[in-house]
Design an enzyme around this catalytic site. Sequence first.
Site, PDB file in Angstrom:
ATOM      1  N   GLY A  46       0.837  -1.191   0.000  1.00  0.00           N
ATOM      2  CA  GLY A  46       0.000   0.000   0.000  1.00  0.00           C
ATOM      3  C   GLY A  46       0.870   1.238   0.000  1.00  0.00           C
ATOM      4  O   GLY A  46       2.051   1.178   0.381  1.00  0.00           O
ATOM      5  N   GLN A  51       2.940   9.896   1.506  1.00  0.00           N
ATOM      6  CA  GLN A  51       4.244   9.211   1.489  1.00  0.00           C
ATOM      7  C   GLN A  51       5.083   9.611   0.271  1.00  0.00           C
ATOM      8  O   GLN A  51       6.286   9.374   0.256  1.00  0.00           O
ATOM      9  CB  GLN A  51       4.057   7.685   1.485  1.00  0.00           C
ATOM     10  CG  GLN A  51       3.528   7.141   2.802  1.00  0.00           C
ATOM     11  CD  GLN A  51       3.504   5.633   2.768  1.00  0.00           C
ATOM     12  OE1 GLN A  51       2.545   5.041   2.295  1.00  0.00           O
ATOM     13  NE2 GLN A  51       4.565   5.010   3.244  1.00  0.00           N
ATOM     14  N   CYS A  90       6.290  -0.477   7.013  1.00  0.00           N
ATOM     15  CA  CYS A  90       5.915   0.722   6.259  1.00  0.00           C
ATOM     16  C   CYS A  90       7.081   1.173   5.391  1.00  0.00           C
ATOM     17  O   CYS A  90       8.225   1.186   5.851  1.00  0.00           O
ATOM     18  CB  CYS A  90       5.535   1.832   7.234  1.00  0.00           C
ATOM     19  SG  CYS A  90       5.022   3.343   6.408  1.00  0.00           S
ATOM     20  N   LEU A  91       6.785   1.562   4.146  1.00  0.00           N
ATOM     21  CA  LEU A  91       7.824   2.026   3.224  1.00  0.00           C
ATOM     22  C   LEU A  91       8.470   3.323   3.711  1.00  0.00           C
ATOM     23  O   LEU A  91       9.566   3.655   3.281  1.00  0.00           O
ATOM     24  CB  LEU A  91       7.233   2.232   1.827  1.00  0.00           C
ATOM     25  CG  LEU A  91       6.689   0.966   1.151  1.00  0.00           C
ATOM     26  CD1 LEU A  91       5.993   1.326  -0.165  1.00  0.00           C
ATOM     27  CD2 LEU A  91       7.805  -0.044   0.908  1.00  0.00           C
ATOM     28  N   HIS A 132      -3.955   0.903   7.974  1.00  0.00           N
ATOM     29  CA  HIS A 132      -2.619   1.491   7.912  1.00  0.00           C
ATOM     30  C   HIS A 132      -2.616   2.720   6.982  1.00  0.00           C
ATOM     31  O   HIS A 132      -2.062   3.773   7.331  1.00  0.00           O
ATOM     32  CB  HIS A 132      -1.640   0.423   7.403  1.00  0.00           C
ATOM     33  CG  HIS A 132      -0.223   0.859   7.279  1.00  0.00           C
ATOM     34  ND1 HIS A 132       0.779   0.375   8.095  1.00  0.00           N
ATOM     35  CD2 HIS A 132       0.377   1.724   6.431  1.00  0.00           C
ATOM     36  CE1 HIS A 132       1.931   0.942   7.744  1.00  0.00           C
ATOM     37  NE2 HIS A 132       1.725   1.758   6.737  1.00  0.00           N
ATOM     38  N   GLU A 133      -3.260   2.586   5.816  1.00  0.00           N
ATOM     39  CA  GLU A 133      -3.230   3.681   4.827  1.00  0.00           C
ATOM     40  C   GLU A 133      -4.101   4.860   5.275  1.00  0.00           C
ATOM     41  O   GLU A 133      -3.714   6.015   5.088  1.00  0.00           O
ATOM     42  CB  GLU A 133      -3.664   3.170   3.448  1.00  0.00           C
ATOM     43  CG  GLU A 133      -2.789   2.061   2.862  1.00  0.00           C
ATOM     44  CD  GLU A 133      -1.294   2.339   2.912  1.00  0.00           C
ATOM     45  OE1 GLU A 133      -0.902   3.516   2.788  1.00  0.00           O
ATOM     46  OE2 GLU A 133      -0.513   1.393   3.097  1.00  0.00           O
ATOM     47  N   HIS A 136      -2.244   6.840   7.666  1.00  0.00           N
ATOM     48  CA  HIS A 136      -1.306   7.746   6.985  1.00  0.00           C
ATOM     49  C   HIS A 136      -1.996   9.053   6.612  1.00  0.00           C
ATOM     50  O   HIS A 136      -1.464  10.143   6.834  1.00  0.00           O
ATOM     51  CB  HIS A 136      -0.778   7.116   5.690  1.00  0.00           C
ATOM     52  CG  HIS A 136       0.471   6.304   5.849  1.00  0.00           C
ATOM     53  ND1 HIS A 136       1.613   6.804   6.434  1.00  0.00           N
ATOM     54  CD2 HIS A 136       0.776   5.040   5.474  1.00  0.00           C
ATOM     55  CE1 HIS A 136       2.559   5.862   6.413  1.00  0.00           C
ATOM     56  NE2 HIS A 136       2.078   4.777   5.845  1.00  0.00           N
TER      57      HIS A 136
HETATM   58 NI    NI Z   1       2.969   2.904   5.546  1.00  0.00          NI
END
Ligand code: NI
Length: 171
Positions: A46, A51, A90-91, A132-133, A136
């Site tokens: 995701g 991000q 997480c990226l 999670h998204e 964000h």
């Molecule tokens: Ni993330």
Amino acid sequence: MTIRRIVPFGTPVLHARTRPVERFDDELRLLVADMYETMDDAPGAGLAANQVGVDLRVFVYDCGPDARGCLVNPVLERLDGGLQDGGEGCLSAPGLGYPTPRALNVRCSGFDEHGVARVVTASGYLARCFQHEVDHLDGVVYVQRLGGKARRRAERDVVGSAWYQRSTVDF
Ligand code: NI
């Protein structure tokens, strides 16, 4: 299409609530196309717009066959079914992962990049991804959801990472 740079934990845009999309135009569709390409390249399950430094309520996801898409202006509803255990990463905090309790079942409503309404009911891994998204987009990175010892360990790990952007963000 372009692979965009993913910003790390500590970058201000990651820690502020994002703005609703008002126009479903070519600029939005280009953003979404770039986000798919950036997520696939990473690779990740995701990716939220903030991000890649864009202050808008948009995320893309890819959690397996029939579980790939985009949600614009998502609204998340937690459904009955209690919590699930499982790890999360997480990226924007690469190389780290922690057990993160999440609701087992959710419903996420919003729009696709063309402005067509979508409602997705999700369980397990996809439900975890949606939570999670949407976090964000509300300015919350999953490590900030942890409690107790895990939170202290995560804080130490994040602050000690080479990618960490020191800023005024409160962990
Ligand atoms: Ni993330």
